[in-house]
Design an enzyme around this catalytic site. Structure first.
Site, PDB file in Angstrom:
ATOM      1  N   ASP A 202     -71.928 -13.123  48.656  1.00  0.00           N
ATOM      2  CA  ASP A 202     -70.566 -13.417  49.105  1.00  0.00           C
ATOM      3  C   ASP A 202     -69.956 -12.196  49.789  1.00  0.00           C
ATOM      4  O   ASP A 202     -70.526 -11.100  49.756  1.00  0.00           O
ATOM      5  CB  ASP A 202     -69.700 -13.884  47.928  1.00  0.00           C
ATOM      6  CG  ASP A 202     -69.962 -13.103  46.642  1.00  0.00           C
ATOM      7  OD1 ASP A 202     -70.536 -12.001  46.718  1.00  0.00           O
ATOM      8  OD2 ASP A 202     -69.596 -13.605  45.566  1.00  0.00           O
TER       9      ASP A 202
ATOM     10  N   ASP B 203     -63.677 -16.669  34.699  1.00  0.00           N
ATOM     11  CA  ASP B 203     -63.275 -18.074  34.831  1.00  0.00           C
ATOM     12  C   ASP B 203     -64.483 -18.984  35.098  1.00  0.00           C
ATOM     13  O   ASP B 203     -64.324 -20.150  35.443  1.00  0.00           O
ATOM     14  CB  ASP B 203     -62.228 -18.240  35.953  1.00  0.00           C
ATOM     15  CG  ASP B 203     -62.764 -17.858  37.329  1.00  0.00           C
ATOM     16  OD1 ASP B 203     -63.959 -17.486  37.447  1.00  0.00           O
ATOM     17  OD2 ASP B 203     -61.989 -17.929  38.311  1.00  0.00           O
TER      18      ASP B 203
ATOM     19  N   HIS C 128     -66.885 -18.567  37.432  1.00  0.00           N
ATOM     20  CA  HIS C 128     -67.440 -18.659  38.789  1.00  0.00           C
ATOM     21  C   HIS C 128     -68.793 -17.958  38.872  1.00  0.00           C
ATOM     22  O   HIS C 128     -69.062 -17.016  38.121  1.00  0.00           O
ATOM     23  CB  HIS C 128     -66.465 -18.104  39.853  1.00  0.00           C
ATOM     24  CG  HIS C 128     -66.238 -16.630  39.809  1.00  0.00           C
ATOM     25  ND1 HIS C 128     -64.979 -16.071  39.702  1.00  0.00           N
ATOM     26  CD2 HIS C 128     -67.083 -15.573  39.911  1.00  0.00           C
ATOM     27  CE1 HIS C 128     -65.075 -14.752  39.731  1.00  0.00           C
ATOM     28  NE2 HIS C 128     -66.342 -14.426  39.851  1.00  0.00           N
TER      29      HIS C 128
ATOM     30  N   GLU D 230     -65.204 -20.825  42.717  1.00  0.00           N
ATOM     31  CA  GLU D 230     -64.170 -20.841  41.692  1.00  0.00           C
ATOM     32  C   GLU D 230     -64.097 -22.227  41.039  1.00  0.00           C
ATOM     33  O   GLU D 230     -64.672 -23.195  41.550  1.00  0.00           O
ATOM     34  CB  GLU D 230     -62.817 -20.495  42.343  1.00  0.00           C
ATOM     35  CG  GLU D 230     -62.749 -19.081  42.921  1.00  0.00           C
ATOM     36  CD  GLU D 230     -62.598 -17.987  41.851  1.00  0.00           C
ATOM     37  OE1 GLU D 230     -63.062 -18.180  40.716  1.00  0.00           O
ATOM     38  OE2 GLU D 230     -62.014 -16.939  42.175  1.00  0.00           O
TER      39      GLU D 230
HETATM   40  C1  F6R Z   1     -70.271 -10.881  43.245  1.00  0.00           C
HETATM   41  C2  F6R Z   1     -70.188 -12.202  42.678  1.00  0.00           C
HETATM   42  C3  F6R Z   1     -69.293 -12.524  41.521  1.00  0.00           C
HETATM   43  C4  F6R Z   1     -69.469 -11.561  40.355  1.00  0.00           C
HETATM   44  C5  F6R Z   1     -68.510 -11.927  39.240  1.00  0.00           C
HETATM   45  C6  F6R Z   1     -68.629 -10.976  38.055  1.00  0.00           C
HETATM   46  O1  F6R Z   1     -71.170 -10.886  44.327  1.00  0.00           O
HETATM   47  O2  F6R Z   1     -70.839 -13.054  43.159  1.00  0.00           O
HETATM   48  O3  F6R Z   1     -69.575 -13.818  41.070  1.00  0.00           O
HETATM   49  O4  F6R Z   1     -70.789 -11.617  39.906  1.00  0.00           O
HETATM   50  O5  F6R Z   1     -67.204 -11.904  39.722  1.00  0.00           O
HETATM   51  O6  F6R Z   1     -68.240  -9.704  38.461  1.00  0.00           O
HETATM   52  P1  F6R Z   1     -68.531  -8.454  37.552  1.00  0.00           P
HETATM   53  O7  F6R Z   1     -69.998  -8.337  37.428  1.00  0.00           O
HETATM   54  O8  F6R Z   1     -67.936  -7.291  38.291  1.00  0.00           O
HETATM   55  O9  F6R Z   1     -67.869  -8.719  36.236  1.00  0.00           O
END
Ligand code: F6R
Length: 261
Positions: free
Chosen positions: A67, A136, A138, A143
């Site tokens: 992403d 949440d 995702h 989301e």
């Molecule tokens: C980032 C991504 C997000 C993160 C998620 C958890 O490329 O795809 O889904 O994996 O927001 O983020 P962290 O690991 O920083 O808690």
């Protein structure tokens, strides 16, 4: 779905790195899927260490990120492409032109998303996708409410995700972009092996839904229950709400060494 609970993030990183190294031994030109954020950092650290020790080469590998924020300028330090280069790919021998990421600066967003899907297909699909999970639920930036059949597209980030990520933007939630381009849930589901890492109490509820809850767009990661090869790597805090935790620990402890993840 295989759920593995280990003592600390470094141990999780070693297990995931073992899988990446084994893949690259079998297929040196494998396609890796890379997540940004904090969760995969122990994997990248371990892979860098092994690369420096001469134990793994990425020279023929290809990589796709999950992403990208929309609208961050190319020189912004928190642009996901910049982050993954800084944390990982520039520290190993992956060729710069072998790293692909969605173009968050594109004027024609739908065309950029379609081009990204095409590029993944043209590369033969992702062999091993590293994932984190949002508090949440995702994965990538799909989301709650995301279509379980979604492909790469623009999404609006939830307030929760923007506040979780404010730590990368001097704790200023308003500096976190409101939109992103993200691989869809169906895009992620097409990868051949999914390795998701989660650490800390803040992930326990999302992990509870992911591993033991019903499949629902309200907890997008639950779609992974439909994938034939998913490994969920957890520390004890992230596993804190799992009903079958003793069973997962027992299964891992008695797993034959040759099996891998
Ligand atoms: C980032 C991504 C997000 C993160 C998620 C958890 O490329 O795809 O889904 O994996 O927001 O983020 P962290 O690991 O920083 O808690």
């Amino acid at each position: 779905m295989e759920t593995v609970i280990l003592d600390d993030p470094a141990a999780l990183g070693r297990v995931a790195a073992d899988a990446v190294v084994a893949l690259l031994e079998r297929r040196p030109d494998a396609v890796l899927g890379l997540a940004t954020g904090s969760s995969p950092l122990p994997v990248y650290e371990e892979l860098v260490r092994r690369h420096e020790a001469g134990k793994v080469s990425f020279a023929r590998a290809r990589a796709f990120t999950l992403d990208e924020y929309v609208g961050l300028p190319e020189d912004h330090p928190e642009r996901y492409r910049t982050v993954i280069e800084r944390e990982f790919t520039s520290r190993v021998d992956l060729r710069a032109d072998a790293l692909h990421s969605p173009d968050g600066t594109a004027e024609d967003i739908p065309a950029a998303c379609a081009a990204y899907e095409d590029a993944i297909l043209a590369a033969g699909g992702v062999d091993l996708q590293i994932l984190g999970i949002g508090s949440d639920g995702h994965i990538a930036f799909n989301e709650p409410g995301s279509s379980l059949a979604s492909r790469t597209r623009i999404k609006t980030l939830t307030r929760q995700t923007r506040s979780d990520n404010a730590r990368f933007f001097d704790d200023d939630v308003d500096a976190v972009p409101t939109h992103c381009l993200t691989q869809g849930l169906a895009t992620i589901m097409a990868a051949r092996h999914l390795v998701l890492l989660a650490t800390g109490r803040g992930k326990a509820e999302a992990v509870h839904h992911l591993v033991e809850g019903p499949v629902s767009a309200m907890w997008p990661a639950t779609i992974l229950q439909h994938h034939p090869h998913v490994t969920v790597l957890l520390d004890p805090a992230a596993a804190g709400r799992l009903q079958l935790a003793p069973y997962y620990r027992e299964t891992w402890a008695s797993k034959p060494d040759w099996q891998g993840i």
